[in-house]
Design an enzyme around this catalytic site. Structure first.
Site, PDB file in Angstrom:
ATOM      1  N   LYS A 166      -2.322  16.930  59.536  1.00  0.00           N
ATOM      2  CA  LYS A 166      -2.463  18.222  58.921  1.00  0.00           C
ATOM      3  C   LYS A 166      -1.716  18.653  57.769  1.00  0.00           C
ATOM      4  CE  LYS A 166      -4.411  19.782  63.322  1.00  0.00           C
ATOM      5  NZ  LYS A 166      -4.593  20.837  64.543  1.00  0.00           N
ATOM      6  N   TYR A 205     -15.192  21.376  62.769  1.00  0.00           N
ATOM      7  CA  TYR A 205     -14.401  22.070  63.891  1.00  0.00           C
ATOM      8  C   TYR A 205     -15.713  22.932  64.364  1.00  0.00           C
ATOM      9  CZ  TYR A 205      -9.725  21.163  63.562  1.00  0.00           C
ATOM     10  OH  TYR A 205      -8.280  20.355  63.547  1.00  0.00           O
ATOM     11  N   PHE A 216      -9.625  31.288  67.409  1.00  0.00           N
ATOM     12  CA  PHE A 216      -9.028  30.959  66.612  1.00  0.00           C
ATOM     13  C   PHE A 216      -9.603  30.049  65.415  1.00  0.00           C
ATOM     14  CE2 PHE A 216      -9.294  27.822  70.027  1.00  0.00           C
ATOM     15  CZ  PHE A 216      -9.601  26.712  69.413  1.00  0.00           C
ATOM     16  N   THR A 230      -2.065  20.058  72.993  1.00  0.00           N
ATOM     17  CA  THR A 230      -2.354  20.790  71.577  1.00  0.00           C
ATOM     18  C   THR A 230      -1.154  22.082  71.318  1.00  0.00           C
ATOM     19  OG1 THR A 230      -4.585  20.654  72.548  1.00  0.00           O
ATOM     20  CG2 THR A 230      -4.077  22.300  70.474  1.00  0.00           C
ATOM     21  N   ARG A 243       3.772  15.838  69.006  1.00  0.00           N
ATOM     22  CA  ARG A 243       3.762  17.508  68.527  1.00  0.00           C
ATOM     23  C   ARG A 243       4.975  18.294  69.257  1.00  0.00           C
ATOM     24  NH1 ARG A 243      -2.628  17.736  70.539  1.00  0.00           N
ATOM     25  NH2 ARG A 243      -3.764  17.857  68.391  1.00  0.00           N
ATOM     26  N   ASN A 289       0.223  21.887  64.404  1.00  0.00           N
ATOM     27  CA  ASN A 289       0.667  21.267  65.594  1.00  0.00           C
ATOM     28  C   ASN A 289       0.564  19.815  64.995  1.00  0.00           C
ATOM     29  OD1 ASN A 289      -2.007  20.776  65.439  1.00  0.00           O
ATOM     30  ND2 ASN A 289      -2.399  20.960  67.784  1.00  0.00           N
ATOM     31  N   HIS A 320      -4.399  16.272  64.266  1.00  0.00           N
ATOM     32  CA  HIS A 320      -5.667  16.244  65.352  1.00  0.00           C
ATOM     33  C   HIS A 320      -5.944  14.808  65.581  1.00  0.00           C
ATOM     34  CE1 HIS A 320      -9.783  17.000  66.331  1.00  0.00           C
ATOM     35  NE2 HIS A 320     -10.116  16.015  65.722  1.00  0.00           N
ATOM     36  N   GLU A 323     -16.668  11.944  64.737  1.00  0.00           N
ATOM     37  CA  GLU A 323     -15.743  12.428  63.845  1.00  0.00           C
ATOM     38  C   GLU A 323     -15.250  11.282  62.866  1.00  0.00           C
ATOM     39  OE1 GLU A 323     -12.303  13.737  65.808  1.00  0.00           O
ATOM     40  OE2 GLU A 323     -13.447  15.503  66.685  1.00  0.00           O
TER      41      GLU A 323
HETATM   42  P1  CMP Z   1      -7.118  20.310  67.051  1.00  0.00           P
HETATM   43  O1  CMP Z   1      -6.949  19.216  68.122  1.00  0.00           O
HETATM   44  O2  CMP Z   1      -6.975  19.919  65.612  1.00  0.00           O
HETATM   45  O3  CMP Z   1      -8.407  21.116  67.526  1.00  0.00           O
HETATM   46  C1  CMP Z   1      -8.492  22.422  67.157  1.00  0.00           C
HETATM   47  C2  CMP Z   1      -7.342  22.946  66.518  1.00  0.00           C
HETATM   48  O4  CMP Z   1      -7.310  24.524  66.723  1.00  0.00           O
HETATM   49  C3  CMP Z   1      -6.193  22.738  67.754  1.00  0.00           C
HETATM   50  O5  CMP Z   1      -5.856  21.360  67.311  1.00  0.00           O
HETATM   51  C4  CMP Z   1      -5.216  23.494  67.315  1.00  0.00           C
HETATM   52  O6  CMP Z   1      -4.261  23.278  66.111  1.00  0.00           O
HETATM   53  C5  CMP Z   1      -5.873  24.911  66.814  1.00  0.00           C
HETATM   54  N1  CMP Z   1      -5.659  26.080  67.760  1.00  0.00           N
HETATM   55  C6  CMP Z   1      -5.322  27.263  67.317  1.00  0.00           C
HETATM   56  N2  CMP Z   1      -5.327  28.170  68.482  1.00  0.00           N
HETATM   57  C7  CMP Z   1      -5.754  27.346  69.583  1.00  0.00           C
HETATM   58  C8  CMP Z   1      -6.004  27.730  70.725  1.00  0.00           C
HETATM   59  N3  CMP Z   1      -5.598  28.779  71.311  1.00  0.00           N
HETATM   60  N4  CMP Z   1      -6.269  26.743  71.557  1.00  0.00           N
HETATM   61  C9  CMP Z   1      -6.531  25.444  71.210  1.00  0.00           C
HETATM   62  N5  CMP Z   1      -6.503  25.112  69.634  1.00  0.00           N
HETATM   63  C10 CMP Z   1      -6.179  26.174  69.138  1.00  0.00           C
END
Ligand code: CMP
Length: 138
Positions: free
Chosen positions: A9, A49, A57, A91, A102, A112, A115, A126
């Site tokens: 990211k 996404y 979010f 996450t 992470r 974070n 992905h 994906e």
């Molecule tokens: P990722 O695995 O890339 O998938 C969606 C992303 O949204 C997640 O990682 C987080 O970086 C981001 N995100 C932000 N807020 C939230 C949340 N409340 N729950 C899950 N993902 C979130």
């Protein structure tokens, strides 16, 4: 060999820690079989996404993921999806186990670091979103 999609990211790219993250995934038995650096548009991230469109979010993650360069990758190896997920950790970095990517490098749930695909089915979709067959060299 199973394959999974990983995205370094904007926070990881800006902090120049992509090598540190790759080192963790390689040490876990995964191999980079495709990789490219991209500056995504908000619309492209929105499509990627799509599954999160109704979440609170969604707009913020789309804004963030298009705010700077990312590195998209395909990792291959035995149980690649599961191995990648375990090595990344939860996450939210605050909930991730010590020693995971992470937990060790993440700044927040949004920033974070990485992905990773959450299932084999999503990994296939994906990977196809970002790479042609010609770009994947096993
Ligand atoms: P990722 O695995 O890339 O998938 C969606 C992303 O949204 C997640 O990682 C987080 O970086 C981001 N995100 C932000 N807020 C939230 C949340 N409340 N729950 C899950 N993902 C979130």
């Amino acid at each position: 060999m199973e394959k999974t999609l990983s995205i370094l990211k904007p926070d990881a790219v800006a902090r120049n820690i992509t090598g540190k993250v790759n080192e963790r995934l390689e040490a876990a038995g995964l191999k980079i079989v495709a990789q490219k650096r991209l500056l995504l548009t908000k619309a492209q991230v929105g499509k990627f996404y799509e599954i999160h469109r109704d979440k609170a979010f969604y707009d913020s993650i789309c804004e963030y993921m298009s705010s700077g360069p990312v590195v998209v990758q395909v990792f291959a190896g035995p149980n690649a999806v599961e191995v990648n997920r375990k090595t990344m950790g939860a996450t939210n970095p605050a909930n991730a186990e010590v020693g995971t990517i992470r937990r060790d490098f993440g700044e927040s749930i949004e920033r974070n670091v990485v992905h990773g695909s959450d299932s084999q089915e999503n990994a296939v979709a994906e990977i196809a979103f970002f790479f042609s067959q010609m770009e994947i060299v096993e």
